[in-house]
Design an enzyme around this catalytic site. Structure first.
Site, PDB file in Angstrom:
ATOM      1  N   ASP A 148      42.528  31.575  33.448  1.00  0.00           N
ATOM      2  CA  ASP A 148      41.493  30.578  33.138  1.00  0.00           C
ATOM      3  C   ASP A 148      41.920  29.709  31.951  1.00  0.00           C
ATOM      4  O   ASP A 148      41.644  28.500  31.913  1.00  0.00           O
ATOM      5  CB  ASP A 148      40.161  31.281  32.832  1.00  0.00           C
ATOM      6  CG  ASP A 148      39.714  32.163  33.989  1.00  0.00           C
ATOM      7  OD1 ASP A 148      40.079  31.848  35.143  1.00  0.00           O
ATOM      8  OD2 ASP A 148      39.033  33.184  33.746  1.00  0.00           O
ATOM      9  N   ARG A 151      44.385  27.128  33.094  1.00  0.00           N
ATOM     10  CA  ARG A 151      43.684  26.023  33.788  1.00  0.00           C
ATOM     11  C   ARG A 151      42.957  25.127  32.790  1.00  0.00           C
ATOM     12  O   ARG A 151      42.904  23.910  32.957  1.00  0.00           O
ATOM     13  CB  ARG A 151      42.697  26.607  34.804  1.00  0.00           C
ATOM     14  CG  ARG A 151      43.405  27.216  35.991  1.00  0.00           C
ATOM     15  CD  ARG A 151      42.426  27.813  36.985  1.00  0.00           C
ATOM     16  NE  ARG A 151      43.128  28.301  38.165  1.00  0.00           N
ATOM     17  CZ  ARG A 151      42.707  29.289  38.926  1.00  0.00           C
ATOM     18  NH1 ARG A 151      41.562  29.898  38.650  1.00  0.00           N
ATOM     19  NH2 ARG A 151      43.399  29.662  39.975  1.00  0.00           N
ATOM     20  N   HIS A 175      35.220  36.429  34.399  1.00  0.00           N
ATOM     21  CA  HIS A 175      36.056  35.624  35.299  1.00  0.00           C
ATOM     22  C   HIS A 175      35.229  35.273  36.541  1.00  0.00           C
ATOM     23  O   HIS A 175      35.398  35.837  37.617  1.00  0.00           O
ATOM     24  CB  HIS A 175      37.306  36.434  35.673  1.00  0.00           C
ATOM     25  CG  HIS A 175      38.248  35.711  36.575  1.00  0.00           C
ATOM     26  ND1 HIS A 175      38.890  34.550  36.221  1.00  0.00           N
ATOM     27  CD2 HIS A 175      38.677  35.996  37.838  1.00  0.00           C
ATOM     28  CE1 HIS A 175      39.652  34.147  37.218  1.00  0.00           C
ATOM     29  NE2 HIS A 175      39.535  35.009  38.214  1.00  0.00           N
TER      30      HIS A 175
HETATM   31  N1  LIG Z   1      41.882  37.994  38.664  1.00  0.00           N
HETATM   32  C1  LIG Z   1      42.338  36.804  39.026  1.00  0.00           C
HETATM   33  O1  LIG Z   1      42.512  35.914  38.196  1.00  0.00           O
HETATM   34  C2  LIG Z   1      42.663  36.538  40.454  1.00  0.00           C
HETATM   35  C3  LIG Z   1      42.278  37.429  41.405  1.00  0.00           C
HETATM   36  N2  LIG Z   1      42.595  37.216  42.740  1.00  0.00           N
HETATM   37  C4  LIG Z   1      42.202  38.260  43.668  1.00  0.00           C
HETATM   38  O2  LIG Z   1      43.370  38.994  44.031  1.00  0.00           O
HETATM   39  C5  LIG Z   1      43.180  39.596  45.329  1.00  0.00           C
HETATM   40  C6  LIG Z   1      44.383  39.291  46.215  1.00  0.00           C
HETATM   41  O3  LIG Z   1      44.423  37.926  46.537  1.00  0.00           O
HETATM   42  P1  LIG Z   1      45.570  37.378  47.522  1.00  0.00           P
HETATM   43  O4  LIG Z   1      46.879  37.933  47.122  1.00  0.00           O
HETATM   44  O5  LIG Z   1      45.398  35.925  47.621  1.00  0.00           O
HETATM   45  O6  LIG Z   1      45.128  38.064  48.905  1.00  0.00           O
HETATM   46  P2  LIG Z   1      46.065  38.389  50.169  1.00  0.00           P
HETATM   47  O7  LIG Z   1      45.153  38.628  51.318  1.00  0.00           O
HETATM   48  O8  LIG Z   1      47.129  37.366  50.303  1.00  0.00           O
HETATM   49  O9  LIG Z   1      46.783  39.753  49.745  1.00  0.00           O
HETATM   50  C7  LIG Z   1      46.080  40.956  49.588  1.00  0.00           C
HETATM   51  C8  LIG Z   1      46.964  42.071  50.139  1.00  0.00           C
HETATM   52  O10 LIG Z   1      46.342  43.321  49.875  1.00  0.00           O
HETATM   53  C9  LIG Z   1      46.705  44.187  50.928  1.00  0.00           C
HETATM   54  N3  LIG Z   1      45.836  45.345  50.978  1.00  0.00           N
HETATM   55  C10 LIG Z   1      44.562  45.433  51.408  1.00  0.00           C
HETATM   56  N4  LIG Z   1      44.116  46.692  51.297  1.00  0.00           N
HETATM   57  C11 LIG Z   1      45.125  47.420  50.760  1.00  0.00           C
HETATM   58  C12 LIG Z   1      45.263  48.780  50.392  1.00  0.00           C
HETATM   59  N5  LIG Z   1      44.282  49.672  50.537  1.00  0.00           N
HETATM   60  N6  LIG Z   1      46.453  49.179  49.875  1.00  0.00           N
HETATM   61  C13 LIG Z   1      47.467  48.316  49.712  1.00  0.00           C
HETATM   62  N7  LIG Z   1      47.386  47.005  50.053  1.00  0.00           N
HETATM   63  C14 LIG Z   1      46.228  46.575  50.565  1.00  0.00           C
HETATM   64  C15 LIG Z   1      46.608  43.301  52.172  1.00  0.00           C
HETATM   65  O11 LIG Z   1      47.312  43.853  53.270  1.00  0.00           O
HETATM   66  C16 LIG Z   1      47.194  41.992  51.649  1.00  0.00           C
HETATM   67  O12 LIG Z   1      48.573  41.882  51.934  1.00  0.00           O
HETATM   68  C17 LIG Z   1      41.851  39.023  45.840  1.00  0.00           C
HETATM   69  O13 LIG Z   1      40.816  39.955  45.623  1.00  0.00           O
HETATM   70  C18 LIG Z   1      41.641  37.791  44.986  1.00  0.00           C
HETATM   71  O14 LIG Z   1      40.282  37.427  44.888  1.00  0.00           O
HETATM   72  C19 LIG Z   1      43.281  36.122  43.139  1.00  0.00           C
HETATM   73  C20 LIG Z   1      43.684  35.179  42.216  1.00  0.00           C
HETATM   74  C21 LIG Z   1      43.390  35.302  40.800  1.00  0.00           C
HETATM   75  O1  LIG Z   2      39.088  31.919  42.823  1.00  0.00           O
HETATM   76  C1  LIG Z   2      39.355  33.041  43.298  1.00  0.00           C
HETATM   77  O2  LIG Z   2      38.628  33.646  44.085  1.00  0.00           O
HETATM   78  C2  LIG Z   2      40.616  33.707  42.869  1.00  0.00           C
HETATM   79  C3  LIG Z   2      40.631  33.744  41.404  1.00  0.00           C
HETATM   80  O3  LIG Z   2      40.050  34.613  40.774  1.00  0.00           O
HETATM   81  C4  LIG Z   2      41.160  32.556  40.734  1.00  0.00           C
HETATM   82  O4  LIG Z   2      42.002  31.834  41.286  1.00  0.00           O
HETATM   83  O5  LIG Z   2      40.708  32.319  39.606  1.00  0.00           O
END
Ligand SMILES: NC(=O)C1=CN([C@@H]2O[C@H](COP(=O)(O)OP(=O)(O)OC[C@H]3O[C@@H](n4cnc5c(N)ncnc54)[C@H](O)[C@@H]3O)[C@@H](O)[C@H]2O)C=CC1
Ligand SMILES: O=C([O-])CC(=O)C(=O)O
Length: 308
Positions: A148, A151, A175
């Site tokens: 954040d 950004r 967040h």
């Molecule tokens: N905290 C932050 O600032 C951010 C958080 N996120 C969060 O991160 C998470 C992942 O986002 P992406 O990578 O875009 O999603 P994605 O769908 O591309 O990847 C998630 C992966 O987790 C795997 N997965 C699901 N269940 C699993 C399990 N039990 N064990 C192992 N692997 C498992 C899936 O097969 C998939 O490959 C989401 O919850 C998203 O909201 C995303 C961006 C920023």
């Molecule tokens: O927006 C979302 O859901 C993923 C995230 O936390 C971010 O990119 O800040």
């Protein structure tokens, strides 16, 4: 230095790539539940080693946690991302079960690991890991504020018409689309307060754009962002791995700091070899304190949906 990343999806793979390119870890293990997926991502990334000039060994595993044994740091990105129109909070039903199971599996094989929680709703997932694993509180860190803040600096640089590297600033609080607290009063351009250059209205616009930063990208991409999230996580991993004592806003378990207790929320923290080594207490003004309180109420409401 061994780093495990659970979830070889968009954010997990981006994080693995940035960690490898920075060349400070001997080993990165990517683990995913989808058959062959982590192995494929690991092989693809390894084939960039000679192109990008790194020596980190990246391997993949389909849900075999023995491959993650003795990790120093583990990043949890497993779970579903949101789609346009959704809030992060709506992901709790599916992601809470995944995060609970994954953190427990990680600790079984790496009892001294430091965990970085990324899956959303991140502050609540970090709290869940604190409540269910028994790891010391310095070893569980939520990543949100580093992203954040990046950004925020990007939006400030747009408003100031200057390079992002000229800008410093921080976002604390939850967040979420409504819970972030961009600290415009403390943001600077080369040590000059940005308030010297930008009107209150323009700064309010910067804050609002920052708060919906994730939602804006989700609308454009059809799923949530990964480059900046992966880079932000890699910054936290490096600070711990290299004992840098760098300050990042992180989701930390609070026990009276900022007048808040029994929740995880974004506050500035020093990261080093012992994980989250110190929470930094800023002197907030009354308006910032009120925003932080409101943000904490939002996080606590989401925590109330957990079965802990
Ligand atoms: N905290 C932050 O600032 C951010 C958080 N996120 C969060 O991160 C998470 C992942 O986002 P992406 O990578 O875009 O999603 P994605 O769908 O591309 O990847 C998630 C992966 O987790 C795997 N997965 C699901 N269940 C699993 C399990 N039990 N064990 C192992 N692997 C498992 C899936 O097969 C998939 O490959 C989401 O919850 C998203 O909201 C995303 C961006 C920023
Ligand atoms: O927006 C979302 O859901 C993923 C995230 O936390 C971010 O990119 O800040």
């Amino acid at each position: 230095m061994k780093v495990t990343i659970v979830g070889a999806g968009a954010v997990g793979a981006s994080c693995a790539e940035y960690v490898a390119i920075k060349n400070f870890a001997s080993e990165v293990v990517l683990l995913d539940i989808k058959e062959g997926y982590a192995e494929g991502k690991a092989m693809d990334l390894m084939q960039t080693a000679t192109l990008n000039g790194f020596d980190t060994k990246i391997t993949g595993s389909t849900n075999d946690y023995s491959k993650t044994a003795d990790s120093d740091i583990a990043v949890i990105t497993s779970g579903i991302p949101r789609k346009p129109g959704m809030t992060r909070e709506e992901l709790i039903g599916i992601n809470a079960g995944i995060v609970k199971e994954v953190s427990s599996n990680l600790i079984k094989h790496s009892p001294n690991v430091t965990l970085i929680v990324v899956s959303n709703p991140m502050d609540t997932m970090t709290y869940l890991v604190h409540k269910t694993t028994g790891l010391p509180k310095n070893k569980i860190i939520g990543m949100g504020g580093a992203l954040d803040s990046a950004r925020f600096k990007y939006r400030l640089s747009e408003a100031l018409e200057c390079p992002p590297s000229d800008v410093d600033g921080m976002v604390i609080g939850g967040h979420s689309d409504t819970g972030m607290v961009p600290l415009t009063r403390l943001a600077t351009r080369n040590s000059v307060p940005v308030t010297a250059f930008l009107s209150e209205d323009r700064l309010n616009q910067v804050s609002e754009d920052t708060k919906v930063g994730g939602a804006t990208l989700t609308k454009l991409l059809g799923t949530s962002a990964w480059y900046a999230p992966g880079a932000a996580v890699s910054g936290l991993v490096q600070a711990i791995a290299c004992d840098q004592k760098k300050m990042f806003p992180c989701s930390a378990l609070l026990d009276g700091e900022y007048g808040l207790s029994d929740l995880c929320i974004g506050v500035p923290a020093i990261l080093g070899k012992d994980g989250l080594e110190k929470i930094v207490e800023l002197q907030l003004d009354d308006a910032e304190k009120a925003k932080m309180k409101e943000s904490a109420e939002g996080v606590k409401k989401t925590n109330g949906l957990l079965d802990v």
